[in-house]
Design an enzyme around this catalytic site. Structure first.
Site: not given
Lengths: 177, 610
Positions: B63, B125-126, B175, B497
């Site tokens: 993502e 969940f999630q 949802k 760096m």
């Protein structure tokens, strides 16, 4: 000591959209940028679409101009008024439970009367009082109560509106005289 | 934003839609052509109408990649980038790109799935508090609670993302309100005519008095510098800037976010200021008596020690964000508004005052500046026989062998600074990097997003071996989706760096910075991901391989350039130090020491005389 009535503090009257999470956005912004909130009061206005948040800010933690500009970037903030003690009507409410023996009870009642406060409850060893008024008046009252012993004390934080007729110079002169 | 598609959708006969259909239709109404995304539980109902939608979905491999692709797309095209992911871990994975877009003012809309409304707050969940987590890394975010609010919210999200100071906006969608099986998710489609944002009204047009005051200061200045930032690019102001600079004959520095806003080959261009800026850009600012800060924000990487930054300069600050005015440096003239409009107004006022003919004579300043340019150019030592490549050389060859309008993306670190220094940016929107947040791994997904938006342009990602390993899996996305980006991997086997800082400021005690040349085997890895891959170790091979890579247009290409491990980026202003103490390339330091001694002696004499 940082007290809500200090003139060094600045009051912001912030008109916000009455939407979920707006208070969290304001609080987050203060936390994220290291600005200090001295007190904060929130309630809906006469228009249900908007709420007013009265924030007393510590202008020593950050320049007031930056605080106002960053606040105004929040999409849900509609209007910000900066109110100094001189051009605003400010009120606050305090309730406190004070140690009060039979010897000191009458002294405390006398103080409450002088300040035009109210007695909310009386017990055998304590007394609960309330006072509303200008924050500086409440500061004074609180100082005097300290000598008796404060069990619990809660202040609401300041609410404020701009004074009316601020542009009429005659009234301002009268006020200052 | 609403294009011709707008009318078709509103006049469609079937107006009953569910939330998922409404979301996709809203994106189409906003003219969205491409969505970078990754499906999952809570966003599943939205992925069904995507099959029939008139937009392209690019399936990423992580993502974070979706977010950076949306950013790259936005940087390259000027249109808002769109990414769409599910709830919970997917939402937390886009936090980095959101923060990146926030700091670099990238217009972006991120749609996240959320658990069903009744499950919010139950540790489902999630589930995570997406709007809470992303509050401080977005310009604004929304949690939509009713299906019928989706069109308005999407419209408002695009409006906020693309107007004023652009930025990322997140829309969190539970949802159940997009679920085709939920009767409550259906409503009569209606595209809102107006917006309901009483607290949002960005100040676009500057006040006339401020423009006049800016013109006054500009006419009086003897040693002015145009300090140009990313705001000029966001305002599509490159043409107005060129006109302003040429009419006033004022030298220009372009910050890391503004490379390309002014042509590097223009005689007035001094290059990049700041920590790794060109000596002349840094020093011209320090000696200036007027800084015209145009869409720049006095970032600490530009100012160094703020108290010692451009100590004699008055400041005209032009920026659309009122909060940038006076945040770091108090301006003498504050112009709040869109940079392009401000410059167009200023150009008009200056013409009325008789410019360019009546331009003040600033030849002593111009001579001083051109003296620095001549004395302290960017420089490095070419590798000796048998030595590995110098990254600066690789970038010079890439630059010279690729089309001049090539889009260059970079990650964060030495390779980023070398790329910014040694590429010549002569067109706006050809340089895409992570400036404010400094996100390692930015370049590969950003390049994919840029190439998806500008398929006819050559897109090179210049990357380091540290950055490459953070987001390399998106090369699979590029191969599968046929987005033929090119990656120049400058493999010096180190986090360069960090190694440089440890070398200079930690007594060369190198701690946890060695990655190794051979693991992973970058050529095999790239080939496994569907790319054409080359390895270059010798100076003589560089040109041939770059030419080959530039000819491949059907697949992504990875060229691993094995680079010298000890190269440092110069010039350098140590963090928190004054720009007066800029360290130049070792080959120039004797010259600079002599110059500084002479200047100190001259100042002492002047003091005695006074």
């Amino acid at each position: 000591m940082n007290r809500p009535g200090d003139l060094a503090h600045h009051t912001l009257s912030v008109l916000v959209e009455n939407k979920a999470g707006v208070l969290a956005r304001v609080a987050d912004l203060f936390a994220r940028r290291g600005y200090n909130i001295v007190s904060l009061a929130v309630a809906p206005t006469d228009d249900v679409a908007f709420s007013r948040i009265t924030i007393v800010v510590d202008v020593e933690s950050a320049p007031l101009e930056q605080i106002v500009k960053q606040l105004f970037k929040l999409i849900n903030i509609v209007e910000i008024q900066e109110l100094s003690a001189f051009d605003a009507v400010e009120r606050e409410l305090m309730i406190a439970t004070i140690e009060a023996s039979t010897e000191t009870r009458t002294q405390i009642v006398e103080l409450v009367n002088i300040f035009e406060g109210k007695i909310l409850a009386v017990g055998t060893a304590a007394i609960t009082v309330s006072l509303d008024g200008a924050p500086s008046k409440i500061d004074d009252f609180e100082t005097l109560l300290h000598d008796y012993g404060i069990r619990d004390l809660q202040r609401t934080g300041r609410i404020a509106l701009p004074k009316m007729d601020r542009s009429v110079p005659v009234l301002r002169a009268v006020n200052e005289a | 934003m609403s294009g011709p598609a707008a009318n078709d959708a509103t006049t469609a006969s079937s107006n009953r839609v569910n939330g998922g259909e409404a979301l996709i239709r809203s994106l189409e109404m906003e003219g969205v052509e491409i969505v970078f995304g990754y499906p999952g539980g809570a966003i599943l109902p939205v992925y069904d109408p995507i099959i029939d939608a008139g937009l392209r979905h690019v399936l990423v491999r992580h993502e974070q990649g979706a977010g950076h692709m949306a950013e790259g797309y936005a940087h390259a095209t000027g249109k808002p980038g769109v990414c769409m992911v599910t709830s919970g871990p997917a939402a937390t994975n886009v936090v980095t790109p959101l923060a990146d877009a926030m700091l670099d003012s990238v217009p972006m809309v991120c749609i996240t799935g959320q658990v069903a409304l009744p499950a919010i707050g139950t540790d489902a969940f999630q589930e995570c508090d997406t709007t809470g987590i992303t509050r401080s890394v977005t310009k604004h975010n929304f949690l939509v609670t009713r299906a019928e609010d989706i069109p308005r919210t999407i419209r408002e999200a695009f409006h906020i993302a693309t107007t004023g100071r652009p930025g990322p906006v997140l829309v969190d969608i539970p949802k159940n309100i997009v679920d085709a099986n939920n009767p409550d998710a259906y409503f009569e489609w209606e595209w809102p005519d107006d917006l309901d944002l009483p607290g949002y009204n960005p100040n676009v047009t500057p006040g006339d008095a401020d423009i006049e005051a800016a013109a006054d200061l500009l006419m009086q200045a003897e040693r002015p510098v145009l300090y140009v930032g990313g705001g000029v690019l966001k305002a599509r102001g490159a043409q107005a800037l060129l006109e302003l600079a040429e009419m006033t004959d004022i030298p220009v520095v372009t910050t890391l976010m503004a490379r390309g806003a002014f042509p590097d080959t223009h005689e007035l261009c001094l290059g990049m200021p700041g920590m790794h800026g060109n000596y002349t850009a840094v020093t011209a600012i320090q000696r200036s008596d007027l800084l015209i800060a145009m869409g720049s924000r006095f970032d600490d990487r530009v100012t160094g020690k703020v108290g010692a930054f451009a100590p004699d300069a008055k400041v005209i600050h032009v920026d659309i964000d009122p909060a940038e005015h006076g945040k770091v440096r108090k301006p003498d003239v504050s112009v709040v508004g869109d940079c392009r409009i401000a410059m167009e107004l200023l150009n008009e006022v200056l013409r009325q005052r008789g410019l360019p003919e009546s331009n003040p004579d600033r030849s002593p300043w111009k001579q001083q500046v051109s003296g620095w340019l001549e004395k302290y150019p960017l420089t490095y030592q070419q590798s000796k026989d048998g030595e590995l490549l110098k990254p600066q050389y690789v970038i010079e060859r890439l630059r010279d062998l690729s089309p001049s309008d090539t889009i260059v993306c970079s990650g964060v670190g030495q390779h980023q600074m070398f790329a910014s220094q040694y590429w010549e940016f002569n067109h706006p929107y050809t340089w895409i990097n992570s400036g404010g947040l400094g996100t390692m791994g930015f370049s590969i997904p950003a390049a994919i997003g840029a190439k998806a938006g500008m398929p006819d342009r050559t897109v090179w990602a210049i990357d380091g071996d540290g950055c490459f390993q953070m987001t390399a899996q998106e090369l699979v996305t590029a191969a599968v989706e046929k987005i033929p980006v090119k990656i120049a991997l400058l493999n010096n086997s180190f986090l360069g760096m960090v190694r440089q800082w440890q070398s200079l400021f930690y007594e060369e005690r190198l701690s946890e910075v060695h990655l190794g040349y051979d693991l992973p085997n970058y050529v095999m890895l790239a080939e496994a991901m569907g790319c054409v891959a080359f390895r270059v170790e010798d100076v003589d091979e560089v040109d041939d391989v770059i030419a080959k890579a530039n000819e491949i247009n059907d697949r992504p290409v990875v060229v691993e350039f094995r680079c010298h491990a000890d190269e440092n980026v110069y010039p350098m202003v140590p963090a928190g130090g004054s720009n007066d103490d800029v360290i130049v390339d070792p080959s120039q330091s004797a010259l600079l020491d002599a110059d500084r001694a002479a200047a100190a002696a001259a100042a002492a004499t002047e003091g005695t005389n006074a």
